[in-house]
Scaffold this motif. Structure first.
Motif, short mmCIF file in Angstrom:
data_model
loop_
_atom_site.label_atom_id
_atom_site.label_comp_id
_atom_site.label_asym_id
_atom_site.label_seq_id
_atom_site.Cartn_x
_atom_site.Cartn_y
_atom_site.Cartn_z
N ASN A 1 -33.20 72.12 113.99
CA ASN A 1 -33.57 73.23 114.85
C ASN A 1 -34.20 74.34 114.01
O ASN A 1 -33.52 75.22 113.51
CB ASN A 1 -32.33 73.77 115.58
N PRO A 2 -35.54 74.29 113.86
CA PRO A 2 -36.22 75.25 112.98
C PRO A 2 -36.04 76.71 113.43
O PRO A 2 -36.23 77.61 112.62
CB PRO A 2 -37.69 74.84 113.05
N SER A 3 -35.71 76.92 114.70
CA SER A 3 -35.58 78.32 115.15
C SER A 3 -34.11 78.67 115.40
O SER A 3 -33.80 79.49 116.27
CB SER A 3 -36.42 78.56 116.39
N LEU A 4 -33.24 78.05 114.62
CA LEU A 4 -31.80 78.29 114.71
C LEU A 4 -31.49 79.79 114.75
O LEU A 4 -32.00 80.55 113.93
CB LEU A 4 -31.17 77.66 113.47
N TRP B 1 -45.27 86.16 107.26
CA TRP B 1 -45.31 85.14 106.20
C TRP B 1 -45.11 83.72 106.70
O TRP B 1 -45.39 82.78 105.99
CB TRP B 1 -44.23 85.45 105.15
N ASN B 2 -44.51 83.59 107.89
CA ASN B 2 -44.28 82.25 108.42
C ASN B 2 -43.48 81.35 107.47
O ASN B 2 -43.87 80.22 107.18
CB ASN B 2 -45.65 81.63 108.74
N ILE B 3 -42.39 81.87 106.97
CA ILE B 3 -41.59 81.13 105.99
C ILE B 3 -40.76 80.05 106.69
O ILE B 3 -40.14 80.30 107.73
CB ILE B 3 -40.65 82.09 105.21
N ASP B 4 -40.79 78.88 106.11
CA ASP B 4 -40.03 77.74 106.63
C ASP B 4 -38.67 77.70 105.94
O ASP B 4 -38.56 77.36 104.76
CB ASP B 4 -40.84 76.46 106.34
N ARG B 5 -37.63 78.08 106.70
CA ARG B 5 -36.31 78.18 106.08
C ARG B 5 -35.77 76.83 105.62
O ARG B 5 -35.02 76.75 104.65
CB ARG B 5 -35.34 78.87 107.04
N GLY B 6 -36.18 75.78 106.32
CA GLY B 6 -35.77 74.44 105.88
C GLY B 6 -36.35 74.12 104.51
O GLY B 6 -35.68 73.55 103.65
N ALA B 7 -37.61 74.53 104.30
CA ALA B 7 -38.26 74.28 103.00
C ALA B 7 -37.59 75.10 101.91
O ALA B 7 -37.42 74.63 100.77
CB ALA B 7 -39.75 74.63 103.09
N VAL B 8 -37.17 76.32 102.24
CA VAL B 8 -36.48 77.16 101.25
C VAL B 8 -35.16 76.51 100.84
O VAL B 8 -34.85 76.39 99.64
CB VAL B 8 -36.24 78.59 101.80
N HIS C 1 -32.08 87.23 106.80
CA HIS C 1 -32.90 88.22 106.09
C HIS C 1 -34.30 87.64 105.83
O HIS C 1 -35.32 88.30 106.03
CB HIS C 1 -32.19 88.59 104.78
N ILE C 2 -34.34 86.38 105.41
CA ILE C 2 -35.63 85.73 105.17
C ILE C 2 -36.44 85.68 106.46
O ILE C 2 -37.65 85.97 106.47
CB ILE C 2 -35.41 84.31 104.59
N GLU C 3 -35.77 85.33 107.54
CA GLU C 3 -36.45 85.25 108.83
C GLU C 3 -37.03 86.61 109.23
O GLU C 3 -38.17 86.72 109.68
CB GLU C 3 -35.46 84.76 109.90
N ALA C 4 -36.23 87.66 109.00
CA ALA C 4 -36.68 89.01 109.38
C ALA C 4 -37.87 89.45 108.51
O ALA C 4 -38.83 90.04 109.01
CB ALA C 4 -35.53 90.00 109.26
N GLY C 5 -37.79 89.18 107.22
CA GLY C 5 -38.90 89.52 106.32
C GLY C 5 -40.16 88.76 106.70
O GLY C 5 -41.26 89.31 106.73
N SER C 6 -39.96 87.50 107.01
CA SER C 6 -41.09 86.65 107.39
C SER C 6 -41.79 87.18 108.64
O SER C 6 -43.02 87.23 108.70
CB SER C 6 -40.57 85.23 107.62
N ALA C 7 -40.97 87.61 109.61
CA ALA C 7 -41.55 88.15 110.85
C ALA C 7 -42.25 89.48 110.58
O ALA C 7 -43.37 89.72 111.04
CB ALA C 7 -40.45 88.33 111.89
N GLU C 8 -41.60 90.33 109.79
CA GLU C 8 -42.14 91.67 109.52
C GLU C 8 -43.50 91.59 108.79
O GLU C 8 -44.41 92.33 109.09
CB GLU C 8 -41.13 92.47 108.68
N PHE C 9 -43.57 90.70 107.80
CA PHE C 9 -44.77 90.67 106.97
C PHE C 9 -45.72 89.52 107.31
O PHE C 9 -46.70 89.29 106.61
CB PHE C 9 -44.37 90.62 105.49
#
Ligand code: 6PG
Length: 476
Positions: free
Chosen positions: A382-385, A350-357, A340-348
């Motif tokens: 693997n940042p793009s898991l 945001w370039n969110i780093d899931r590892g950092a989250v 969900h975070i990845e999808a939101g990041s792509a939509e808006f």
């Protein structure tokens, strides 16, 4: 002397954030709509650090060093807008308004845009950890401009929880990114709690254990892979005895779960983005179901229990099955949340780093858990898991749990014990790994009744079959 940061809205969360800042050596301007709260804060906790109290918003703003940083900690929605409207004319270009409440990320995006037009930074910031976290070190998820983070970041990192020397605070991304991530955090919190509740329910029915005995099981679980804040406090709550009746506390609490809405927002947003967060959705709906008391009463009457209950042959095996089912389902909930975070990041954008989250969720927040280290490792590697579930560690954990997971869901279904989160997580897992899904039939039906077309497995293109006529296929 001028204060380095201000807090307006001094209910328990705002008050504790202000105290946390003061205890960490910052001079904190404090303000509340009614002065009484401000006075009480200074009376009771003034010795903890430097507080600069003001009665009016104008004095409050005037007591701040430039560029000004004002944290607002009021109810989401109208009250937040009202405080912003009051602040804006008092501020100057470059000043920052931090909304540390549980705001909807869409509101945060709107406010950020509006304030940018005034050359003000609006920094929607997720703060997790409840009252105690706010005071002793929360997990902090700031959105807003990178420029604002240069000023706010050091302060936030100082007051945040720390795990292995790393503060539980990172700049999540621009505008609504912080509140979005906090929203998903809360969705996962709902799923975690529902899974725990289902595990408890199964143990109680399956092995006939008392809440106190189940508390001990959770205490044991908390020494392994499941180690987390929510498992820890589950043991506390289950072990608690009601002083008035001498009964287990959990037996005297009305079984209708409430919510303030962040779980609902998570599900709504996931629907918009097309992300199947089934565990979180079932957890949210399970709360809704629990609240429909009259419907439940009617259904109890119409459908008296017919199952023979849960018969468990091997007590220890059953406990272990439930533990593994809980762990596998929890992995699903987090995998879905990070999708969900990845999808939101792509939509808006945001370039969110899931590892950092996952790094900043290891401490301070409500869902803090040992296995967030594993999530971090998975994204480091693997940042793009494609899915958390397929990362080697999680794939192995899920595989090891599958037989138990199936046994538990089967047993629950046979005994008539509702396990919406366990069951739907297992269905998600099976859906994800299926060679062929019956979605093919759905496509056929759609094409049949509405000429909605379909694609083929054996060649490119879009096709339609003339169902009512000669049943010939046409390229659409
Ligand atoms: C946190 C919590 C918090 C939330 C409560 C209540 O991270 O500290 O998520 O922000 O408000 O958990 O949420 P519900 O009332 O919706 O259960």
């Amino acid at each position: 002397d001028l204060a380095q940061i201000g807090v307006t809205g001094l209910a328990v969360m705002g008050r504790n954030l202000a105290r946390n800042l003061a205890r960490n050596g910052y001079a904190v301007a404090v303000h509340n709509r009614s002065y009484e709260r401000t006075r009480r804060l200074v009376d009771e906790f003034g010795h903890e650090g430097t507080f600069v109290p003001s009665e009016s918003m104008a004095d409050f703003v005037a007591s701040l060093a430039r560029p000004r940083a004002v944290i607002i900690m009021v109810k989401a929605g109208g009250p937040t807008d009202a405080v912003i409207d009051e602040l804006v004319p008092l501020l100057e270009p470059g000043d920052m308004i931090v909304d540390a409440g549980n705001a909807h990320f869409a509101d945060t995006r709107r406010r950020e845009q509006a304030l940018r037009a005034h050359n003000l930074h609006f920094v929607g910031t997720g703060v997790s950890g409840g009252e105690e976290g706010a005071l002793l070190g929360p997990s902090i998820m700031p959105g807003g401009s990178p420029e604002s983070y240069r000023t706010l970041g050091p302060m936030f990192e100082k007051i945040a929880a720390v795990v292995d020397g790393t503060p539980c605070c990172v700049h999540i991304g621009p505008d609504g990114a912080g509140h979005f991530v906090k929203m998903v955090h809360n969705g996962i919190e709902y799923a975690d709690m529902q899974l725990i509740a289902e595990a408890y329910d199964l143990l109680r029915a399956g092995i006939g254990a008392t809440p106190a005995q189940i508390a001990d099981i959770f205490r044991t679980w908390n020494t392994g892979d499941l180690e987390s804040f929510l498992i820890e406090i589950t043991a506390d709550v289950l072990g608690h005895v009601d002083a008035e009746t001498g009964q287990a506390f959990v037996d005297i609490v009305l079984d209708q779960a409430e919510q303030k809405g962040t779980g609902r927002w998570t599900v709504q947003s996931a629907l918009d983005l097309g992300v199947p967060i089934t565990g979180i959705a079932e957890a949210t709906f399970a709360r809704s179901l629990s609240g429909h008391a009259e419907q439940r009463a009617a259904a109890r009457e119409a459908f008296p229990s017919t199952s023979g209950g849960l018969t468990v042959q091997d007590r220890d095996q059953f406990i272990e099955d439930v533990r593994l089912a809980l762990y596998a389902s929890k992995i699903v909930a987090y995998a879905q949340g990070f999708d969900h975070i990845e999808a939101g990041s792509a939509e808006f954008g945001w370039n969110i780093d899931r590892g950092a989250v996952s790094t900043i969720w290891r401490g301070g927040c409500i869902i803090r858990a040992r296995f967030l280290n594993r999530i971090r490792e998975a994204y480091d590697e693997n940042p793009s898991l494609k899915s958390l579930m397929v990362a080697p560690y999680f794939a192995e954990a899920v595989n090891a749990g599958v037989p138990s997971w199936r046994r538990v869901v089967v047993a629950a279904a046979q005994a008539g014990i509702p396990t919406p989160a366990f069951s739907s997580s297992l269905a998600y897992f099976d859906g994800l790994r299926a060679e062929r899904l019956p979605a093919a039939l759905i496509q056929g039906l759609r094409d049949n009744f509405g000429a909605h077309t379909y694609r083929r497995t054996d060649r490119d293109g879009t096709f339609h079959t003339q169902w009512a006529g000669d049943k010939k296929e046409y390229s659409a």
